[in-house]
Each structure stands twice: as C-alpha cells, then as structure tokens.
Design an enzyme around this catalytic site. Structure first.
Site, PDB file in Angstrom:
ATOM      1  N   TYR A   1      -8.762 -10.339   4.553  1.00 45.40           N
ATOM      2  CA  TYR A   1      -8.393 -11.496   3.733  1.00 45.40           C
ATOM      3  C   TYR A   1      -8.455 -12.812   4.498  1.00 45.40           C
ATOM      4  CZ  TYR A   1      -7.174  -8.372  -0.046  1.00 45.40           C
ATOM      5  OH  TYR A   1      -7.254  -7.439  -1.057  1.00 45.40           O
TER       6      TYR A   1
ATOM      7  N   HIS B   1       0.803  -1.226   0.000  1.00 51.37           N
ATOM      8  CA  HIS B   1       0.000   0.000   0.000  1.00 51.37           C
ATOM      9  C   HIS B   1       0.839   1.281   0.000  1.00 51.37           C
ATOM     10  CE1 HIS B   1      -3.396  -2.571   1.985  1.00 51.37           C
ATOM     11  NE2 HIS B   1      -2.981  -3.058   0.816  1.00 51.37           N
TER      12      HIS B   1
END
Length: 372
Positions: A267, A152
């Site tokens: 996730y 990110h």
C-alpha cells in the site's frame, strides 16, 4: 521476415497473451433484470448468513451480535461468546452442519482473545441453538498466538461432499512470518472433522512441529470459501495487497504463494515480490487488478436465475457492487456487474428457497428478486 510481417507477428503474440490474461476480461455493465428487497435492516456489518430448517435466518454481525430473522422480525440470540471486536476482527462466519436434522450443530468463526498473548486471533466454535440461546458451546480450533494487530482474520466456513469442515484464517498482517510456515497458524485454510478432530489424511499430519489442521497455506486474507457444486472442490478467494485479489481452487498441501508471489504491490507502493508465479506454487485461476476487495462467494444453482445458473457471485467491498463471474469449467470467461452502487457487499449466499441474498454494510440483508 520483413518489418511488416514482424510487426503483425508481434501484434498477434501480444493479443493472444492478452486473451489468456484473466485481468483483461472486461467488466460488463449491469443488466437491469432484477430488483432488491430489504429483508432486515439495522445490521451495521452483516458477515455470515445461515438458514434454519424452518426457513428463518441467522446473521452474524461483526460487533458480536447473532441475529435471528423470522417472519420479518429480528431478534438477538443469547449467550454468544465474547468476541475480540478490533479492526477487521469480530463475529465472522456461520454455517450449519450439513446434516443438521440429525446433528444440530451451528459452526461459527470469530476473533477471540482466548489463549496466549494480548489481543486476539481467529477461532472456530460450534454450538446448539435452544430457546433463542446458544448452548453446548465447544471450541474446535483457536489460532495462536494472539496479536493486537487489527487486520486479516479471514474468515469463512465451508463443508465438502465428504463432510469435512474447512475454515480460513488470514495471516494477521505478519506476511513475512506466518503464511509460508506450516509450524505457525494464520494465512491458512484448515480442514477438520465435524467434531473438531484432525483427519488422519491431512497433508501435514505427523510432521514435526506442524499445525496438523492445515490443509493449504500461503494465503493472505481469505474472505470467500465455497464448495463447487459440480466438482465438489473447495474454492477460495482472498484479498491481495494493492492489486492481486485471487480466486483459488484449494488442493491438499498446496502453497498459494503469499508473499513469495503476488500480482500486487504494497500500500506504500513498495515491491513485495517481483515474481507473479514460481514452480511449486499454485497459480490462481483468476485475479483482479485493481483489487475489488472481495468478500463472500456463492455458486448459483437456482433455476430462479437462468442467466446466472452455473456461475459464481462475489461481493466487492471496494467498488460496492456484486460481481457475476461467468465460468467455463474452471475458467472465468466473462464478468458482469450486479447491484451497482448498492454498498459494501460483505457476503452473498444462495438460500434454500433458491433466492440470492446479500449482506450489505450499513443496510442489512437484501434479497435479489428476478424481474418477471
């Protein structure tokens, strides 16, 4: 009200709700109305593209190479700063000054290890191109602190009609720390003057401890940033977690909610937030569930693509196609596949010649040519 009337009313209500839910817009199959020409191959992860006035193309490659493509030949620009090529970080976006003829600055974002701490973080620089080499390199903004996490970094660059520069930086995997804190970098869209100074009307100027370059916050990992050619607003898209990629219109001082609200889950299938919206937080104008992993975005203004003109193109890393989002004002009203199974689309740009070019991982730069 009898049972049948109740059921009909319930059906109508649920149907009307579904029509207003952007996730329910079906993805149409590709219409074979274009062909694809390879402009440059051998570029593993082409991230950013920018055209010089002579029609040649600059392409950033994640590992730290800046390519110059001219007359079908590919060369490497010298004196590119060292990048922190780790995980999702590396050499990222590129853009020319809007008035490049008078201000020949090239702007780049990259993952850099400069500054405090081990690892790296997102940095914005500018430089000039002379004799095939970068010169007069200046650091305009460096997110801090560094971290060895690999996710990110963002990052895209866009200019608005007033000449302000916007760039994005992801939250670096610290989603419960960075994106909601204006005293910290990351998970933000920043706005600067073209020389790197901070505009006096930025929303957090003068607030104790605030990073005054911040324009909006509460972002996860923005890898799309573009100016709407009709309204002049800056549009952004960002990766959600497992589900919930978003398109947002960037507003001054606005909070876009990550991780307080989200349309996705983590996730590991755990819940990040039970809320999809909350007062005081900007809702996305569109979201994808499941996630498409969006990267790159371009508004189509070219007459070369009459059926695409006025609409938005977004690349999909996950499903390996280019997506056309048809717009009515600020609403997405239809979706269409373009370039099905072409590969992980890292970027999409409309060039000065009016053609659409896409950067595809493992392939390079591909030009989309409408069929006659």
């Amino acid at each position: 009200m009898n049972k049948i009337q109740f059921l009909l009313l319930a059906f109508f209500f649920s149907s009307s709700q579904a029509q207003t839910n952007p996730n329910d817009i079906p993805l149409q199959d590709e219409v074979k109305n274009c062909s694809f020409e390879t402009v440059a191959n051998g570029i593993p992860i082409p991230w950013g593209m920018a055209w010089l006035p002579d029609g040649s193309l600059l392409v950033t490659e994640k590992s730290g190479i800046l390519y110059h493509i001219k007359n079908g030949r590919k060369s490497q620009i010298k004196n590119v700063p060292e990048v922190y090529n780790h995980g999702q970080g590396g050499l990222l976006d590129i853009a020319l000054h809007p008035n490049y003829a008078k201000n020949p600055w090239i702007y780049l974002t990259l993952a850099s290890s400069e500054g405090e701490g081990k690892g790296g973080n997102t940095q914005l620089i500018r430089a000039k191109l002379q004799n095939g080499s970068l010169s007069a390199i200046e650091s305009l903004y460096k997110c801090a602190p560094n971290t060895t996490k690999g996710q990110h970094f963002g990052s895209r660059i866009a200019f608005d009609n007033a000449g302000y520069l916007y760039f994005s930086a992801g939250e670096r995997g610290d989603h419960f720390v960075n994106p909601q804190d204006i005293n910290r970098d990351n998970g933000k869209i920043y706005r600067l003057n073209d020389d790197g100074s901070i505009p006096k009307d930025n929303p957090f100027v003068g607030k104790t401890g605030a990073k005054e370059a911040i324009y909006s916050y509460g972002h996860r990992n923005p890898q799309g940033l573009a100016k709407n050619p009709v309204t002049g607003a800056i549009w952004e898209h960002e990766h959600g977690p497992k589900g919930g990629d978003e398109i947002n219109i960037i507003k001054k001082g606005a909070n876009y909610g990550w991780p307080i609200v989200t349309y996705g889950i983590d996730y590991d299938d755990s819940t990040i937030s039970t809320k999809k919206e909350k007062p005081g937080i900007e809702n996305p104008i569109y979201y994808w569930v499941p996630s498409i992993a969006p990267s790159g975005m371009a508004f189509v203004t070219s007459n070369r693509y009459p059926n695409w003109k006025g609409h938005l193109l977004v690349g999909s890393l996950k499903f390996q196609y280019l997506e056309l989002l048809k717009l009515k004002g600020n609403k997405v009203i239809a979706r269409q596949k373009i370039a099905t199974d072409i590969g992980r689309v890292r970027n999409v740009v409309q060039a000065p010649d009016g053609y659409i070019y896409i950067g595809v991982e493992g392939k390079g730069i591909i030009k989309i040519v409408p069929n006659k």
